[in-house]
Scaffold this active site. Sequence first.
Site, short mmCIF file in Angstrom:
data_model
loop_
_atom_site.label_atom_id
_atom_site.label_comp_id
_atom_site.label_asym_id
_atom_site.label_seq_id
_atom_site.Cartn_x
_atom_site.Cartn_y
_atom_site.Cartn_z
N HIS A 1 0.69 -1.34 0.19
CA HIS A 1 -0.19 0.12 -0.38
C HIS A 1 1.15 1.56 -0.14
O HIS A 1 1.24 1.15 0.25
CB HIS A 1 -0.67 0.00 1.12
CG HIS A 1 -1.90 1.12 0.62
ND1 HIS A 1 -1.91 2.45 2.12
CD2 HIS A 1 -3.57 0.72 1.09
CE1 HIS A 1 -2.61 2.64 2.03
NE2 HIS A 1 -3.56 1.87 1.39
N ASP B 1 3.24 -4.27 8.12
CA ASP B 1 2.15 -3.72 8.09
C ASP B 1 0.89 -4.40 8.15
O ASP B 1 0.74 -5.34 6.85
CB ASP B 1 2.14 -3.41 6.48
CG ASP B 1 0.68 -2.46 6.37
OD1 ASP B 1 -0.30 -2.47 6.93
OD2 ASP B 1 1.20 -2.06 4.78
N GLN C 1 -4.62 -5.00 7.29
CA GLN C 1 -5.64 -6.08 6.51
C GLN C 1 -5.55 -7.63 7.40
O GLN C 1 -5.67 -7.96 7.02
CB GLN C 1 -4.70 -6.15 4.84
CG GLN C 1 -5.34 -5.01 4.08
CD GLN C 1 -6.82 -3.93 4.49
OE1 GLN C 1 -7.71 -5.08 4.22
NE2 GLN C 1 -6.76 -3.15 3.75
N LYS D 1 -10.00 -0.45 10.79
CA LYS D 1 -10.73 -1.82 9.76
C LYS D 1 -10.88 -3.04 11.02
O LYS D 1 -11.07 -4.11 9.80
CB LYS D 1 -9.29 -1.90 8.94
CG LYS D 1 -8.92 -1.07 7.64
CD LYS D 1 -7.65 -1.32 7.00
CE LYS D 1 -7.15 0.15 6.30
NZ LYS D 1 -8.60 0.28 5.00
N CYS E 1 -4.49 2.53 -3.31
CA CYS E 1 -3.24 2.91 -2.68
C CYS E 1 -2.47 2.22 -3.34
O CYS E 1 -1.74 2.46 -2.38
CB CYS E 1 -3.69 3.69 -1.50
SG CYS E 1 -5.04 4.46 -0.90
#
Lengths: 139, 407
Positions: free
Chosen positions: B123, B200, B203, B226, B364
């Site tokens: 991302h 990261d 997700q 999220k 993104c």
Amino acid sequence: MNLDEIYRETILDHNQSPRNYGHLDHPTKSAGLLNPTCGDQIQLELLIHDGKIADVRFSGQGCSISMASASMMTEAIKGKSIDEALLIAADFKKFVTGDSSDKPLGDLEALQGVSQFPSRVKCATLAHNALEKAMLLDE
Amino acid sequence: MITALVDITEDFPILKRQIHGHRLIYLDSAATSQKPQSVIDVLNHYYETTNANVLRSVHTLAEESTLALENAREKIAQFIHATSPREVIFTRGTTESLNTIARAWGDKFFGPGDEIVLSPMEHHSNLIPWQQLAKRTGGHLKFIELQSDGTITLDEVKRQITDRTRIVTLSAVSNVLGTINPVAEVARLAHQAGAIMVVDGAQSVPHQPTDVQAWGIDFLAFSGHKMLGPTGIGVLWGKEALLEAADPVVFGGEMIAYVDREDATWAELPAKFEGGTPHIAGAIGLGAAVDYLTAIGMPRVEEHSRILAEEAYARLANLNGVTVYGPPIPRTGVAAFNITGIHPHDVSQVLDSQGIAIRAGHHCAQPLMHWLDVGSTARASFYLYNSDRDIDALVDGIEVTKRYFNR
């Protein structure tokens, strides 16, 4: 919701058979523009002769609204003076944001439904913004 | 049949909404998840009964507010298996967390000629902070080549790691491809080269159990919104020693120990990295979201998210004129796709007319779009309130879209 409000036959037609799509051999003005929210891009090439738009082409990738709008715009500005073309772009932007009920030239009127979808206004005005950008650039 | 893990109409009030006369089918949780009533209630309750600034005043509300904030921090520490709540820094979200690592650790320990190894599926928020760090310091980015199905192999990771590698960073789960990356194995390779491992988790943390110690990583970034929490709150987790060694990047109130006219010293962790009044309600709301997910059980959430994403891949890939991106299995959370000859914006518009919310665009992840050789994609993403009934609706919607534009 009636989808046909936004996707009128004229729009689908221009999307499937875009007019003035491609490149000019010797454009006198050109500009590229990116819609950063979706990555769509358009390239506009113009041949200005005696202060008039003698020819115009566009290329790029985008949704049906942006491609159809570009196709319709090229038809509307061909043969017009630079000032007339810029006025067409300005009037169209007002029309498509719902700020004016003055009908734009030719097929562009078919994009009226876009004013109900704020997220798609950027798509509909991409080519017109590219035209303004091209005219601002030095030859 | 894949049922939703929770009773959607009872727990998620927004899912009662009708969109253009249809039941809302929310397939955009990778952008932001919906919120259960318990999280909404905690936010209201905080403002109605407890609101006060934290760590400052000596009065009942301030004590309660501080306690609630620290209680949330502790829940989150347990949720990700941090060694201590001192390692949990509240931020605005993943983007701010990753930027903070690049500034706080990067500016101090990364130098000219040093290398950052990362993947082309990142991302923008796990790419641009490193681009900027490299530009500031005269370092370099090195990209792990992807396999044709959008996965990475350890051999390709090894190919990019050198003795100049100082940082390896990777999304645990791709927000476009749904790829589940081998972060623990990559962390081992990073450490063998003397580099730190940044993950990261935007997700992954919402969709699978997270154990930063078992992974053996050094920094983790994720967002509250999220994973059923409010927007504007996120987490930067770092190993205590690394956070101690790094310098603060936001200066002001509450992050100091002693200040005179010319200089200042820093507060202990985690306050050192939390200058200014934090998003107190947001942090407490995120704590409530963690409670909700923990009550269901992250192993169940993980299984559900994987089954839905894999089922969606199989069913969409089976449709004429539909391309789905990333590996068929294993995958989680998302299914990004394109319909031949129809722009994702137009797909999304037609699906919306049937009450189906998906994302269309570059997500993104423009370098990944370049790698896929597309301008943009449509993306359906799933969470615990989705079921195979929603995939049925998506499949029907795609067929309607094809008929609409190919008339």
